[in-house]
Design an enzyme around this catalytic site. Structure first.
Site, mmCIF file in Angstrom:
data_model
loop_
_atom_site.group_PDB
_atom_site.id
_atom_site.type_symbol
_atom_site.label_atom_id
_atom_site.label_comp_id
_atom_site.label_asym_id
_atom_site.label_seq_id
_atom_site.Cartn_x
_atom_site.Cartn_y
_atom_site.Cartn_z
ATOM 1 N N ILE A 97 -0.291 4.896 -1.551
ATOM 2 C CA ILE A 97 -1.211 5.937 -2.014
ATOM 3 C C ILE A 97 -0.577 7.232 -1.531
ATOM 4 O O ILE A 97 -0.462 7.448 -0.320
ATOM 5 C CB ILE A 97 -2.632 5.819 -1.424
ATOM 6 C CG1 ILE A 97 -3.364 4.587 -1.938
ATOM 7 C CG2 ILE A 97 -3.437 7.086 -1.780
ATOM 8 C CD1 ILE A 97 -4.791 4.433 -1.410
ATOM 9 N N TYR A 98 -0.130 8.059 -2.458
ATOM 10 C CA TYR A 98 0.486 9.335 -2.110
ATOM 11 C C TYR A 98 -0.131 10.441 -2.943
ATOM 12 O O TYR A 98 -0.382 10.254 -4.135
ATOM 13 C CB TYR A 98 2.009 9.302 -2.341
ATOM 14 C CG TYR A 98 2.741 8.581 -1.245
ATOM 15 C CD1 TYR A 98 3.016 9.230 -0.043
ATOM 16 C CD2 TYR A 98 3.153 7.272 -1.398
ATOM 17 C CE1 TYR A 98 3.675 8.561 0.984
ATOM 18 C CE2 TYR A 98 3.810 6.602 -0.376
ATOM 19 C CZ TYR A 98 4.067 7.257 0.809
ATOM 20 O OH TYR A 98 4.712 6.611 1.822
ATOM 21 N N ASN A 136 2.287 8.009 11.002
ATOM 22 C CA ASN A 136 1.596 8.726 9.923
ATOM 23 C C ASN A 136 0.104 8.713 10.257
ATOM 24 O O ASN A 136 -0.696 7.980 9.686
ATOM 25 C CB ASN A 136 1.879 8.072 8.568
ATOM 26 C CG ASN A 136 1.335 8.887 7.413
ATOM 27 O OD1 ASN A 136 0.574 9.824 7.588
ATOM 28 N ND2 ASN A 136 1.737 8.514 6.202
ATOM 29 N N TYR A 143 -7.193 5.109 6.362
ATOM 30 C CA TYR A 143 -7.456 3.683 6.160
ATOM 31 C C TYR A 143 -8.491 3.150 7.148
ATOM 32 O O TYR A 143 -9.331 2.327 6.789
ATOM 33 C CB TYR A 143 -6.157 2.877 6.225
ATOM 34 C CG TYR A 143 -5.255 3.188 5.058
ATOM 35 C CD1 TYR A 143 -5.676 2.943 3.749
ATOM 36 C CD2 TYR A 143 -4.003 3.748 5.232
ATOM 37 C CE1 TYR A 143 -4.873 3.255 2.670
ATOM 38 C CE2 TYR A 143 -3.183 4.053 4.158
ATOM 39 C CZ TYR A 143 -3.625 3.809 2.878
ATOM 40 O OH TYR A 143 -2.836 4.114 1.804
ATOM 41 N N LYS A 145 -10.984 4.855 8.404
ATOM 42 C CA LYS A 145 -12.284 5.330 7.899
ATOM 43 C C LYS A 145 -12.773 4.478 6.729
ATOM 44 O O LYS A 145 -13.973 4.382 6.501
ATOM 45 C CB LYS A 145 -12.183 6.789 7.440
ATOM 46 C CG LYS A 145 -12.269 7.782 8.569
ATOM 47 C CD LYS A 145 -12.420 9.184 8.011
ATOM 48 C CE LYS A 145 -11.361 10.070 8.612
ATOM 49 N NZ LYS A 145 -11.236 11.360 8.021
#
Length: 173
Positions: A97-98, A136, A143, A145
């Protein structure tokens, strides 16, 4: 801000995918990796032929986040034997996911993640999992959360550099 549209990518989108992939990976990691390792990774991972093959794979899914006809992020999911690690065949891997840096904090990642949840439900995945670089912190927090917990680590090669990824999972059933 207009509504973000999440669209399934096809082989016709290979150049859009390549552009957003190279852009977002560079924005995320260029400052903390050598230029040589970044170039090697970007050239190999975002080569047109490689992306076209991945787009053709029925066990992998790509989605583009589009805002005002501009691609601002993307999602890559893997199922079955396409997962990057040997996990359960009925698991769903979120490989990427970017989101473009200028759209951080604007719910684009959350919209892409919602698409992953929808696919997980469609395929009746027992859990979702992913690997995220231990340094990161923004992604690890995102993730966490969203209900993911660490269950292992693995090595991610960025060029000639071996880095540690946290493997995280969210049980669905």
């Amino acid at each position: 801000m207009n509504t973000i549209k999440i669209t399934k990518a096809t082989t016709d989108d290979v150049l859009k995918l390549q552009a957003i992939g190279r852009q977002t990976f560079s924005e995320t990691f260029a400052d903390v990796n050598s230029e040589e390792n970044m170039k090697k990774y970007l050239d190999e991972s975002f080569a047109t032929a490689k992306l076209a093959t991945e787009l053709d794979n029925p066990s992998s899914y790509f989605y583009l986040a589009v805002l005002d006809e501009k691609v601002v992020g993307y999602l890559k999911l893997n199922t079955a034997d396409s997962q990057t690690e040997k996990e359960a065949l009925n698991a769903l891997e979120i490989e990427r996911i970017y989101v473009a840096k200028e759209f951080h904090g604007k719910k684009v990642a959350q919209a892409l993640y919602a698409q992953a949840e929808e696919i997980a439900e469609e395929i009746k995945a027992s859990y979702m999992w992913l690997g995220v670089w231990e340094k990161n912190f923004r992604a690890v927090s995102f993730y966490t959360k969203n209900g993911f917990v660490q269950f292992d680590t693995h090595i991610f090669r960025l060029g000639n550099d071996e880095q540690t990824d946290l493997m995280m999972k969210k049980v669905l059933i």
